[in-house]
Design a protein around this motif. Sequence first.
Motif, PDB file in Angstrom:
ATOM      1  N   PHE A   1       0.847  -1.190   0.000  1.00  0.00           N
ATOM      2  CA  PHE A   1       0.000   0.000   0.000  1.00  0.00           C
ATOM      3  C   PHE A   1       0.885   1.244   0.000  1.00  0.00           C
ATOM      4  N   ASP A   2       0.301   2.351  -0.438  1.00  0.00           N
ATOM      5  CA  ASP A   2       1.044   3.610  -0.482  1.00  0.00           C
ATOM      6  C   ASP A   2       1.003   4.307   0.875  1.00  0.00           C
ATOM      7  N   LYS A   3       2.111   4.929   1.236  1.00  0.00           N
ATOM      8  CA  LYS A   3       2.179   5.700   2.477  1.00  0.00           C
ATOM      9  C   LYS A   3       1.555   7.076   2.255  1.00  0.00           C
ATOM     10  N   LYS A   4       0.513   7.367   3.022  1.00  0.00           N
ATOM     11  CA  LYS A   4      -0.136   8.675   2.922  1.00  0.00           C
ATOM     12  C   LYS A   4       0.644   9.705   3.752  1.00  0.00           C
ATOM     13  N   GLU A   5       0.422  10.975   3.458  1.00  0.00           N
ATOM     14  CA  GLU A   5       1.170  12.049   4.113  1.00  0.00           C
ATOM     15  C   GLU A   5       1.049  12.023   5.636  1.00  0.00           C
ATOM     16  N   ASN A   6      -0.162  11.747   6.127  1.00  0.00           N
ATOM     17  CA  ASN A   6      -0.389  11.789   7.576  1.00  0.00           C
ATOM     18  C   ASN A   6      -0.259  10.430   8.243  1.00  0.00           C
ATOM     19  N   MET A   7       0.325   9.475   7.539  1.00  0.00           N
ATOM     20  CA  MET A   7       0.403   8.111   8.074  1.00  0.00           C
ATOM     21  C   MET A   7       1.628   7.963   8.982  1.00  0.00           C
ATOM     22  N   ASP A   8       1.388   7.570  10.232  1.00  0.00           N
ATOM     23  CA  ASP A   8       2.461   7.307  11.193  1.00  0.00           C
ATOM     24  C   ASP A   8       2.723   5.799  11.182  1.00  0.00           C
ATOM     25  N   LEU A   9       3.849   5.379  10.625  1.00  0.00           N
ATOM     26  CA  LEU A   9       4.115   3.950  10.457  1.00  0.00           C
ATOM     27  C   LEU A   9       4.325   3.231  11.791  1.00  0.00           C
ATOM     28  N   GLU A  10       4.913   3.911  12.780  1.00  0.00           N
ATOM     29  CA  GLU A  10       5.096   3.278  14.086  1.00  0.00           C
ATOM     30  C   GLU A  10       3.741   3.010  14.739  1.00  0.00           C
ATOM     31  N   GLU A  11       2.844   3.962  14.611  1.00  0.00           N
ATOM     32  CA  GLU A  11       1.500   3.795  15.157  1.00  0.00           C
ATOM     33  C   GLU A  11       0.745   2.705  14.396  1.00  0.00           C
ATOM     34  N   LEU A  12       0.953   2.668  13.074  1.00  0.00           N
ATOM     35  CA  LEU A  12       0.303   1.645  12.251  1.00  0.00           C
ATOM     36  C   LEU A  12       0.796   0.254  12.627  1.00  0.00           C
ATOM     37  N   GLU A  13       2.094   0.131  12.885  1.00  0.00           N
ATOM     38  CA  GLU A  13       2.643  -1.162  13.305  1.00  0.00           C
ATOM     39  C   GLU A  13       1.939  -1.665  14.561  1.00  0.00           C
ATOM     40  N   LEU A  14       1.742  -0.787  15.528  1.00  0.00           N
ATOM     41  CA  LEU A  14       1.060  -1.170  16.766  1.00  0.00           C
ATOM     42  C   LEU A  14      -0.371  -1.613  16.491  1.00  0.00           C
ATOM     43  N   GLU A  15      -1.025  -0.941  15.539  1.00  0.00           N
ATOM     44  CA  GLU A  15      -2.394  -1.295  15.166  1.00  0.00           C
ATOM     45  C   GLU A  15      -2.458  -2.683  14.530  1.00  0.00           C
ATOM     46  N   LEU A  16      -1.416  -3.028  13.774  1.00  0.00           N
ATOM     47  CA  LEU A  16      -1.440  -4.262  12.988  1.00  0.00           C
ATOM     48  C   LEU A  16      -0.876  -5.479  13.709  1.00  0.00           C
ATOM     49  N   ILE A  17      -0.115  -5.257  14.768  1.00  0.00           N
ATOM     50  CA  ILE A  17       0.550  -6.370  15.458  1.00  0.00           C
ATOM     51  C   ILE A  17      -0.444  -7.412  15.951  1.00  0.00           C
ATOM     52  N   ASP A  18      -1.543  -6.960  16.526  1.00  0.00           N
ATOM     53  CA  ASP A  18      -2.530  -7.911  17.048  1.00  0.00           C
ATOM     54  C   ASP A  18      -3.216  -8.709  15.934  1.00  0.00           C
ATOM     55  N   SER A  19      -3.109  -8.227  14.703  1.00  0.00           N
ATOM     56  CA  SER A  19      -3.705  -8.934  13.560  1.00  0.00           C
ATOM     57  C   SER A  19      -2.701  -9.855  12.879  1.00  0.00           C
ATOM     58  N   GLY A  20      -1.461  -9.876  13.402  1.00  0.00           N
ATOM     59  CA  GLY A  20      -0.475 -10.816  12.880  1.00  0.00           C
ATOM     60  C   GLY A  20       0.725 -10.212  12.188  1.00  0.00           C
ATOM     61  N   LEU A  21       0.840  -8.882  12.178  1.00  0.00           N
ATOM     62  CA  LEU A  21       1.974  -8.253  11.494  1.00  0.00           C
ATOM     63  C   LEU A  21       3.308  -8.771  12.044  1.00  0.00           C
ATOM     64  N   GLU A  22       4.199  -9.151  11.139  1.00  0.00           N
ATOM     65  CA  GLU A  22       5.541  -9.568  11.520  1.00  0.00           C
ATOM     66  C   GLU A  22       6.576  -8.492  11.198  1.00  0.00           C
ATOM     67  N   GLU A  23       6.346  -7.785  10.088  1.00  0.00           N
ATOM     68  CA  GLU A  23       7.329  -6.801   9.640  1.00  0.00           C
ATOM     69  C   GLU A  23       6.646  -5.791   8.732  1.00  0.00           C
ATOM     70  N   LEU A  24       7.027  -4.534   8.865  1.00  0.00           N
ATOM     71  CA  LEU A  24       6.503  -3.474   8.010  1.00  0.00           C
ATOM     72  C   LEU A  24       7.678  -2.637   7.524  1.00  0.00           C
ATOM     73  N   GLU A  25       7.821  -2.539   6.209  1.00  0.00           N
ATOM     74  CA  GLU A  25       8.915  -1.768   5.630  1.00  0.00           C
ATOM     75  C   GLU A  25       8.358  -0.739   4.657  1.00  0.00           C
ATOM     76  N   GLU A  26       9.094   0.345   4.509  1.00  0.00           N
ATOM     77  CA  GLU A  26       8.676   1.418   3.597  1.00  0.00           C
ATOM     78  C   GLU A  26       9.890   1.922   2.830  1.00  0.00           C
ATOM     79  N   GLU A  27       9.703   2.093   1.546  1.00  0.00           N
ATOM     80  CA  GLU A  27      10.768   2.644   0.713  1.00  0.00           C
ATOM     81  C   GLU A  27      10.141   3.423  -0.432  1.00  0.00           C
ATOM     82  N   ASP A  28      10.539   4.680  -0.564  1.00  0.00           N
ATOM     83  CA  ASP A  28      10.038   5.540  -1.634  1.00  0.00           C
ATOM     84  C   ASP A  28       8.516   5.617  -1.645  1.00  0.00           C
ATOM     85  N   GLY A  29       7.921   5.629  -0.455  1.00  0.00           N
ATOM     86  CA  GLY A  29       6.474   5.792  -0.359  1.00  0.00           C
ATOM     87  C   GLY A  29       5.669   4.527  -0.512  1.00  0.00           C
ATOM     88  N   LEU A  30       6.322   3.405  -0.813  1.00  0.00           N
ATOM     89  CA  LEU A  30       5.629   2.126  -0.922  1.00  0.00           C
ATOM     90  C   LEU A  30       5.833   1.327   0.360  1.00  0.00           C
TER      91      LEU A  30
END
Length: 236
Positions: free
Chosen positions: A139-168
């Motif tokens: 998914f694309d990273k939106k301007e107001n998207m906080d990736l650290e906060e998103l990681e916390l949101e997704l961990i309980d759903s099974g997230l193992e790793e979240l990476e971002e490069e050049d907005g992707l």
Amino acid sequence: MGRAFEYRKAAKMKRWGNMSRVFPKLAKAIEIAAKAGGGDPEMNPVLRTAILNAKAQNLPKTNIEAAIKRATGKDAKNYTDVNFEGKGPHGVLIFVECATDNNTRTVANVKMHFNKNGGQVVPTGSLEFMFDRKAIFEFDKKENMDLEELELELIDSGLEELEEEDGLCIAFADYTDFGNMNTKFEELGIELKKAELKRVTNNPQEFNEEEQEEIGKLLEKLEDDDDVQAVFTNMA
């Protein structure tokens, strides 16, 4: 460079660049999803995902609608999932996922591709442990998207790793959490570009250019086969 970069590089290098090859496979995935859970994407999350991935590969709307119509018609085909494991030239490990309405044909064709291109099929279960099944979301990273906060949101759903490069952004989870992650993204209002189940090698091996060329001939034959939905290897 990170796992997301390697995944993206592999996605770019994949041999499904030819629309005449990829479109029928995308349509078949839609047919299978629609036949199993109904032709309404709003009521069928698997179908929604199949359509999402088809649109990401630019499958025309008319093809999508035709696939759903075929699946929900009286003459809809019954597809069965069948997997093959094999070794190719220079010892490369290959895992093949198929969806077929004629298992005898599929078995014969896959074995022929291996045998004629310097490989052989091995007993089921011989190589599966060499690959980790992962749910992968782009998914694309939106301007107001906080990736650290998103990681916390997704961990309980099974997230193992979240990476971002050049907005992707690319999120990884175990394959068993595919549904949980998909649902969470919908709840968060994050529009996915792609959502896939992949088999990722847990012991990548390097092959030189000449070896890759020989291996590529076998992979191309497998990916050209109408019954083959996906091919995974242990190539680095």
